[in-house]
Enzyme design. Structure first.
Site, mmCIF file in Angstrom:
data_model
loop_
_atom_site.group_PDB
_atom_site.id
_atom_site.type_symbol
_atom_site.label_atom_id
_atom_site.label_comp_id
_atom_site.label_asym_id
_atom_site.label_seq_id
_atom_site.Cartn_x
_atom_site.Cartn_y
_atom_site.Cartn_z
ATOM 1 N N CYS A 123 0.857 -1.186 0.000
ATOM 2 C CA CYS A 123 0.000 0.000 0.000
ATOM 3 C C CYS A 123 0.896 1.239 0.000
ATOM 4 O O CYS A 123 1.639 1.468 0.962
ATOM 5 C CB CYS A 123 -0.870 -0.030 1.264
ATOM 6 S SG CYS A 123 -1.888 1.421 1.502
ATOM 7 N N CYS B 41 -0.840 3.921 -6.740
ATOM 8 C CA CYS B 41 -1.715 3.276 -5.744
ATOM 9 C C CYS B 41 -1.909 1.854 -6.248
ATOM 10 O O CYS B 41 -2.187 1.650 -7.447
ATOM 11 C CB CYS B 41 -3.052 4.023 -5.685
ATOM 12 S SG CYS B 41 -4.338 3.113 -4.793
HETATM 13 N N1 DGL Z 1 -3.902 0.601 -2.269
HETATM 14 C C1 DGL Z 1 -3.502 1.735 -1.554
HETATM 15 C C2 DGL Z 1 -2.287 2.453 -2.073
HETATM 16 O O1 DGL Z 1 -1.482 1.854 -2.722
HETATM 17 C C3 DGL Z 1 -4.440 2.533 -0.733
HETATM 18 C C4 DGL Z 1 -5.757 2.907 -1.283
HETATM 19 C C5 DGL Z 1 -6.638 3.557 -0.249
HETATM 20 O O2 DGL Z 1 -7.049 2.845 0.666
HETATM 21 O O3 DGL Z 1 -6.934 4.756 -0.383
HETATM 22 O O4 DGL Z 1 -2.120 3.619 -1.845
#
Ligand code: DGL
Length: 260
Positions: free
Chosen positions: A72, A182
């Protein structure tokens, strides 16, 4: 039995990193934890993101994992140092792939799409400042994309309204690269590619940090003498803070469907 590697994301996005990790480390066992009940993280405050991320990281650590993969970008930008300080196991994390994107030839811009949190946090801004020409990178917060992806929507034409909102200001520009900053966005790369082809000039090459992160994980396991013996079969266990009957089928689908 050998211990597993814990993989964390706010929701479904980290499965895109997990997929690469399985490809690079087919003999490892993985425990994935998606905090789907609290996703998206990207619109939350730093304090909230830190609290939620630490709770999930400790949940994985309590399962006896040998290493943790923070899949993440938002959690990395917010609190990777805290996670490393609090956990006794090696921690590897994904970051927006602006470095390979900046190596893309051309005089056009690089669009870095990510959550609101990632684009404003100092850790990411420091990474950007270390690039040869930081002004070439335009940071674009894209709230709303993760919500829609968390609903299990991935169709190529299902994001045009949001992409228009965030990207229409760049329609006349030459865009050499687009960074999927993301991990959720990797699952809608076809939607982003389709939109880019329709509206931008330039190569618009897409970049994500997943493969590099999987190789980094392999290196860290080697360094710590933790790599699984080649004889052991690998595997994945999915856990979620949300409704498992809703999310498990989506986890499985994302893991197995190479087209997405
Ligand atoms: N998948 C996540 C990232 O890479 C976070 C997305 C979220 O929960 O806003 O930032």
């Amino acid at each position: 039995m050998e211990s597993s590697i814990g993989v964390f994301d706010s929701g479904l996005g980290g499965v895109s990193v997990l997929r690469e990790a399985i490809r690079v480390l087919p003999h490892e066992r993985f425990i994935y934890y998606g905090d789907n009940r609290n996703a998206p993280y990207g619109d939350r405050t730093e304090a909230e993101i830190t609290k939620l991320t630490l709770r999930c990281a400790h949940t994985l650590a309590n399962q006896g994992v040998k290493a943790i993969l923070i899949a993440c970008n938002t959690a990395t930008a917010t609190c990777i140092e805290r996670i490393r300080n609090e956990l006794d196991v090696p921690v590897v994390s994904v970051e927006p792939a602006i470095k390979p994107a900046c190596m893309q030839p051309g005089y056009g811009k690089i669009l870095m799409m990510a959550t609101r949190a990632t684009t404003r946090l100092q850790r990411y801004l420091d990474l950007q400042a270390r690039m040869p020409d930081p002004s070439r990178i335009l940071n674009i917060p894209c709230p709303g994309l993760v919500e829609r992806i968390e609903q299990g929507i991935f169709a190529e034409n299902a994001f045009d309204d949001l992409l228009d909102t965030y990207l229409s200001a760049y329609h006349t520009m030459q865009i050499d690269g687009i960074v999927l900053g993301c991990t959720h966005y990797v699952f809608i790369r076809n939607a982003i590619r389709r939109y880019a082809t329709m509206h931008f000039s330039g190569a618009c090459k897409l970049f994500d940090g997943n493969e590099a992160t999987a190789h980094q994980l392999a290196r860290v396991l080697e360094e710590h003498n933790m790599a699984s013996d080649a004889g052991e079969p690998g595997g994945v266990e999915f856990h979620t803070s949300g409704d498992p009957s809703r999310y498990r089928p989506i986890f499985d689908m994302l893991l197995r469907q190479p087209g997405i």
